[in-house]
Motif scaffolding. Sequence first.
Motif, PDB file in Angstrom:
ATOM      1  N   GLU A  51       0.836  -1.208   0.000  1.00 42.66           N
ATOM      2  CA  GLU A  51       0.000   0.000   0.000  1.00 42.66           C
ATOM      3  C   GLU A  51       0.867   1.254   0.000  1.00 42.66           C
ATOM      4  O   GLU A  51       0.614   2.215  -0.741  1.00 42.66           O
ATOM      5  CB  GLU A  51      -0.916  -0.015   1.231  1.00 42.66           C
TER       6      GLU A  51
ATOM      7  N   PHE B 244       2.461   1.785  -3.537  1.00 44.67           N
ATOM      8  CA  PHE B 244       1.553   2.347  -4.537  1.00 44.67           C
ATOM      9  C   PHE B 244       1.247   3.817  -4.244  1.00 44.67           C
ATOM     10  O   PHE B 244       1.107   4.622  -5.176  1.00 44.67           O
ATOM     11  CB  PHE B 244       0.273   1.522  -4.627  1.00 44.67           C
TER      12      PHE B 244
ATOM     13  N   ASN C  57       0.233  -7.181  -9.747  1.00 41.72           N
ATOM     14  CA  ASN C  57      -0.814  -6.735  -8.833  1.00 41.72           C
ATOM     15  C   ASN C  57      -1.824  -5.891  -9.619  1.00 41.72           C
ATOM     16  O   ASN C  57      -1.663  -4.685  -9.779  1.00 41.72           O
ATOM     17  CB  ASN C  57      -0.184  -5.914  -7.694  1.00 41.72           C
TER      18      ASN C  57
ATOM     19  N   GLN D 268      -4.578  -3.062  -7.424  1.00 45.59           N
ATOM     20  CA  GLN D 268      -4.011  -1.803  -6.942  1.00 45.59           C
ATOM     21  C   GLN D 268      -3.354  -1.002  -8.063  1.00 45.59           C
ATOM     22  O   GLN D 268      -3.349   0.223  -8.022  1.00 45.59           O
ATOM     23  CB  GLN D 268      -3.029  -2.079  -5.802  1.00 45.59           C
TER      24      GLN D 268
ATOM     25  N   GLU E 121      -6.025   0.958  -9.746  1.00 42.41           N
ATOM     26  CA  GLU E 121      -6.545   2.038  -8.903  1.00 42.41           C
ATOM     27  C   GLU E 121      -5.772   3.337  -9.100  1.00 42.41           C
ATOM     28  O   GLU E 121      -6.320   4.426  -8.932  1.00 42.41           O
ATOM     29  CB  GLU E 121      -6.505   1.625  -7.429  1.00 42.41           C
TER      30      GLU E 121
END
Length: 232
Positions: free
Chosen positions: A169, A172, A191, A194, A197
């Motif tokens: 997290e 990113f 991934n 994410q 996103e």
Amino acid sequence: MLEVKGLRAGYGAVEVLRGIDISVSKGEIVAVLGANGVGKTTLNKALSGVLPVTAGRIVFDGVPLSGSSTAAVDAGLIHVPEGRKIFPNMTVLENIELGSYRRGKKNRTRNLENVFATFPRLKERTGQAAGTLSGGEQQMLAIGRGMMAEPKLLILDEPSLGLSPLLVEEMFNLVRRLNQDGLPVMLVEQNVVQSLEIASRAYIVENGTITMSGTAAEISANPELKRAYLGL
């Protein structure tokens, strides 16, 4: 910023990339997504001049790249490789400074301050052997080394690989922050969720070809994404 047309490359008689077309514009985060073994790292090596191409063209910032790694770096196309590839027995500071070996040397002090502002933890560990850092810190170090070369476009190859969910997290969020500061990013990842996103556009790679492309929202909503990744 980056335009790739009909790119083909491989290893010996084995062709891995089979006519790749991608582009990255100024200000974008573009995600290149695919499972392990579909050709993502081969693509990065070809773009960086580490692996010779057999067909197609690569145009960066309006200029065709010559196919050498020094040409890519000198132009500002900076690749942070999968697995970090730091020098474990050298100090954190020595690793960072190596990023300006070919490009950004004149502004080394200013760029170093920028890296430390982005990664305060690295500043606390300048004299520490790089191999003793945690996985997340080593990824910070690899990105910081890339920043020292004053990238016009940053290619990040699997930056979340091997990190804990919390550090993923954080990674990113960092990519988003670098982009908000004006740096275009090509994010090469497994991934999917994410990456989509934070990306503006995305490409899906399967067996050395692009099978899907579009905005991140279009790719997320495409039922073919579930088929490609989940077999549904």
